[in-house]
Write a protein that holds these residues in place. Sequence first.
Motif, short mmCIF file in Angstrom:
data_model
loop_
_atom_site.label_atom_id
_atom_site.label_comp_id
_atom_site.label_asym_id
_atom_site.label_seq_id
_atom_site.Cartn_x
_atom_site.Cartn_y
_atom_site.Cartn_z
N ILE A 166 0.85 -1.19 0.00
CA ILE A 166 0.00 0.00 0.00
C ILE A 166 0.89 1.24 0.00
CG2 ILE A 166 -1.78 1.28 1.26
CD1 ILE A 166 -2.39 -1.58 2.56
N PHE A 167 0.57 2.15 -0.91
CA PHE A 167 1.28 3.42 -0.99
C PHE A 167 0.30 4.56 -0.70
CE2 PHE A 167 3.94 0.75 -3.66
CZ PHE A 167 5.21 1.14 -3.28
N VAL A 168 0.74 5.53 0.08
CA VAL A 168 -0.02 6.76 0.28
C VAL A 168 0.89 7.90 -0.15
CG1 VAL A 168 -1.16 8.28 1.93
CG2 VAL A 168 -1.44 5.80 2.14
N ASN A 169 0.47 8.62 -1.16
CA ASN A 169 1.26 9.72 -1.71
C ASN A 169 2.67 9.25 -2.11
OD1 ASN A 169 -0.92 11.48 -1.25
ND2 ASN A 169 -0.25 11.78 0.85
N GLY A 170 2.74 8.03 -2.68
CA GLY A 170 3.99 7.51 -3.19
C GLY A 170 4.92 6.89 -2.16
N ILE A 171 4.47 6.78 -0.92
CA ILE A 171 5.30 6.22 0.14
C ILE A 171 4.63 4.96 0.67
CG2 ILE A 171 6.25 6.62 2.45
CD1 ILE A 171 6.20 9.64 1.72
N GLY A 172 5.41 3.86 0.78
CA GLY A 172 4.87 2.61 1.32
C GLY A 172 4.46 2.77 2.77
N VAL A 173 3.27 2.27 3.10
CA VAL A 173 2.75 2.40 4.47
C VAL A 173 2.17 1.07 4.94
CG1 VAL A 173 2.21 4.85 4.17
CG2 VAL A 173 0.44 3.13 3.73
N GLU A 174 1.94 1.00 6.24
CA GLU A 174 1.26 -0.14 6.84
C GLU A 174 -0.24 0.12 6.87
OE1 GLU A 174 2.80 -2.97 7.75
OE2 GLU A 174 4.68 -2.08 7.04
N LYS A 175 -1.00 -0.89 7.21
CA LYS A 175 -2.47 -0.77 7.17
C LYS A 175 -3.02 0.15 8.27
CE LYS A 175 -2.91 -5.04 4.78
NZ LYS A 175 -2.24 -6.29 5.00
N ASP A 176 -2.22 0.47 9.26
CA ASP A 176 -2.70 1.38 10.32
C ASP A 176 -2.34 2.84 10.04
OD1 ASP A 176 0.02 1.16 10.74
OD2 ASP A 176 -0.14 0.74 12.90
N ALA A 177 -1.80 3.12 8.85
CA ALA A 177 -1.43 4.50 8.50
C ALA A 177 -2.67 5.38 8.40
CB ALA A 177 -0.69 4.52 7.17
N LEU A 178 -2.59 6.56 9.00
CA LEU A 178 -3.71 7.50 8.97
C LEU A 178 -3.83 8.13 7.59
CD1 LEU A 178 -3.30 9.28 12.41
CD2 LEU A 178 -4.85 7.41 11.80
N LEU A 179 -5.05 8.39 7.18
CA LEU A 179 -5.31 9.03 5.89
C LEU A 179 -5.80 10.46 6.11
CD1 LEU A 179 -7.09 6.03 4.15
CD2 LEU A 179 -4.78 6.89 3.71
N HIS A 180 -5.51 11.32 5.12
CA HIS A 180 -5.89 12.73 5.21
C HIS A 180 -6.53 13.17 3.91
CE1 HIS A 180 -2.54 12.09 8.03
NE2 HIS A 180 -3.25 12.89 8.80
N ASP A 181 -7.31 14.23 3.98
CA ASP A 181 -7.97 14.76 2.80
C ASP A 181 -6.96 15.00 1.68
OD1 ASP A 181 -10.29 15.76 1.43
OD2 ASP A 181 -9.50 17.78 1.72
N GLY A 182 -7.29 14.52 0.48
CA GLY A 182 -6.43 14.73 -0.67
C GLY A 182 -5.37 13.66 -0.89
N ASP A 183 -5.27 12.69 0.01
CA ASP A 183 -4.28 11.63 -0.16
C ASP A 183 -4.55 10.80 -1.41
OD1 ASP A 183 -2.78 12.24 2.09
OD2 ASP A 183 -3.64 10.64 3.33
N ARG A 184 -3.45 10.31 -2.00
CA ARG A 184 -3.51 9.38 -3.13
C ARG A 184 -3.08 8.02 -2.62
NH1 ARG A 184 0.66 10.53 -6.11
NH2 ARG A 184 1.51 11.90 -4.54
N VAL A 185 -3.94 7.01 -2.80
CA VAL A 185 -3.69 5.69 -2.27
C VAL A 185 -3.59 4.68 -3.40
CG1 VAL A 185 -4.53 3.90 -0.68
CG2 VAL A 185 -5.00 6.32 -0.19
N GLY A 186 -2.56 3.85 -3.39
CA GLY A 186 -2.40 2.76 -4.33
C GLY A 186 -2.39 1.45 -3.56
#
Length: 73
Positions: free
Chosen positions: A45-65
Amino acid sequence: MKLTVKCFATLMPLTPPGGSLEFHGTDVRDLLLRLAIPESEAKIIFVNGIGVEKDALLHDGDRVGIFPPVGGG
């Protein structure tokens, strides 16, 4: 909050229409639940191009892959 979401490979059919999603959860795990993707099927999982874990917080405007487990050889 509004997210841009793209699912890849076998998860591609679960990408929201137009790639945008109005989301009221807090983290990636909540997003997977909203998209009906089993946690075991979301391996990378990537959020804004950075690999994250499933507990990563999301913010308005984030791009998720979201990528499934990769096989091959």
